[in-house]
Design a protein around this motif. Structure first.
Motif, PDB file in Angstrom:
ATOM      1  N   PRO A   1       5.218  -5.173   5.905  1.00 29.84           N
ATOM      2  CA  PRO A   1       4.018  -4.505   5.352  1.00 29.84           C
ATOM      3  C   PRO A   1       3.181  -3.816   6.424  1.00 29.84           C
ATOM      4  O   PRO A   1       2.584  -2.764   6.174  1.00 29.84           O
ATOM      5  N   ILE A   2       3.135  -4.391   7.617  1.00 26.25           N
ATOM      6  CA  ILE A   2       2.376  -3.792   8.713  1.00 26.25           C
ATOM      7  C   ILE A   2       2.993  -2.463   9.128  1.00 26.25           C
ATOM      8  O   ILE A   2       2.295  -1.468   9.352  1.00 26.25           O
ATOM      9  N   LEU A   3       4.334  -2.428   9.213  1.00 26.07           N
ATOM     10  CA  LEU A   3       5.022  -1.195   9.585  1.00 26.07           C
ATOM     11  C   LEU A   3       4.787  -0.094   8.552  1.00 26.07           C
ATOM     12  O   LEU A   3       4.552   1.070   8.903  1.00 26.07           O
ATOM     13  N   ILE A   4       4.846  -0.464   7.282  1.00 27.20           N
ATOM     14  CA  ILE A   4       4.641   0.534   6.232  1.00 27.20           C
ATOM     15  C   ILE A   4       3.203   1.047   6.255  1.00 27.20           C
ATOM     16  O   ILE A   4       2.949   2.242   6.090  1.00 27.20           O
ATOM     17  N   ALA A   5       2.239   0.126   6.464  1.00 22.85           N
ATOM     18  CA  ALA A   5       0.834   0.533   6.545  1.00 22.85           C
ATOM     19  C   ALA A   5       0.628   1.502   7.706  1.00 22.85           C
ATOM     20  O   ALA A   5      -0.086   2.511   7.574  1.00 22.85           O
ATOM     21  N   LEU A   6       1.253   1.215   8.844  1.00 25.29           N
ATOM     22  CA  LEU A   6       1.165   2.118   9.991  1.00 25.29           C
ATOM     23  C   LEU A   6       1.756   3.479   9.651  1.00 25.29           C
ATOM     24  O   LEU A   6       1.196   4.523  10.005  1.00 25.29           O
ATOM     25  N   ALA A   7       2.885   3.475   8.935  1.00 32.32           N
ATOM     26  CA  ALA A   7       3.521   4.732   8.553  1.00 32.32           C
ATOM     27  C   ALA A   7       2.616   5.553   7.643  1.00 32.32           C
ATOM     28  O   ALA A   7       2.509   6.777   7.790  1.00 32.32           O
TER      29      ALA A   7
END
Length: 241
Positions: free
Chosen positions: A96-102
């Motif tokens: 979820p953190i990676l997607i939020a960053l994206a």
């Protein structure tokens, strides 16, 4: 097959089709790892169809595709192997953190690109090591799970490539197809595959990929960027809840 149509269409247009097809495979009773493996293989035709639909935007990018293809192969194989050796909790926390960053990067991409262009002058940016390394890391993620892999790729490539969003999206479709294919080949030899599910997804995804490419190519940049952001936010909520 219906899930494949929707997943293939969303993947071609914006990315994150896995968030539709993967839960469906779980709902029909497949174990998580088997569902993930079958999903990766089943969605390959959809990404290929999406790339064909974007063939006009791919013109002049052959050299870039070959270079990124090498990164995608290495990343996809690495991610597939990690799926087999790491506990699910290892990536569940950070996804979820990676997607939020994206999502944030997609929103800020025009501003970041302008700043980079101002710092480097008007000369076009080259596909340097940063792009290849970042693409390789996205391939690792894609080989492991793949949900919102397209969102991550569009965010990173939109900043590091001197191209408009539609041409970036075209490259994304090719890249995702390669990652899913090489990961799927690894899975065929070392993991259980639900071939009936793969076939149903593949047929639907191929149809959806052509439809998604046709729709995605007509979207203005700000609408396409907005759609990617919405899909990314939905992905985060689904993974968290």
């Amino acid at each position: 097959m219906v899930a494949g149509v929707f997943a293939g269409g969303i993947n071609a247009a914006v990315g994150s089709g896995t968030l539709i097809s993967f839960p469906v495979l779980l709902a029909v009773g497949l174990p998580p790892v088997v569902a993930n493996v079958s999903n990766s293989l089943g969605l390959v035709p959809g990404s290929v169809a999406g790339a064909i639909g974007y063939r006009k935007e791919l013109a002049g990018q052959r050299r870039r595709l070959w270079r990124l293809g090498f990164s995608s192969v290495l990343g996809g194989v690495t991610g597939a192997l990690l799926l087999l050796v790491l506990p699910p909790e290892a990536f569940e926390t950070i996804v979820p953190i990676l997607i939020a960053l994206a999502v944030v990067l997609v929103i800020l991409q025009p501003w970041i690109a302008r700043k980079l262009r101002a710092r480097q002058g008007e000369a076009p940016r080259r596909d340097g090591p940063a792009l290849l390394i970042s693409a390789g890391l996205c391939g690792v993620y894609g080989g492991y799970f793949g949900a919102s892999q397209g969102v991550l790729l569009v965010a990173i490539m939109g900043i590091l490539m001197d191209e408009n969003l539609q041409r970036v999206n075209a490259v994304k479709n090719v890249y995702v197809a390669v990652v899913n294919l090489v990961a799927g080949i690894v899975f065929i030899f070392v993991a259980e595959v639900a071939w009936i599910a793969v076939l149903a997804l593949a047929v639907g995804a191929a149809i959806g990929g052509l439809i998604g490419a046709k729709i995605g190519r007509k979207l203005p940049p700000h609408v396409l960027r907005g759609a990617i952001v919405v899909v990314g936010v939905v992905a985060i909520l689904q993974l968290l809840l």
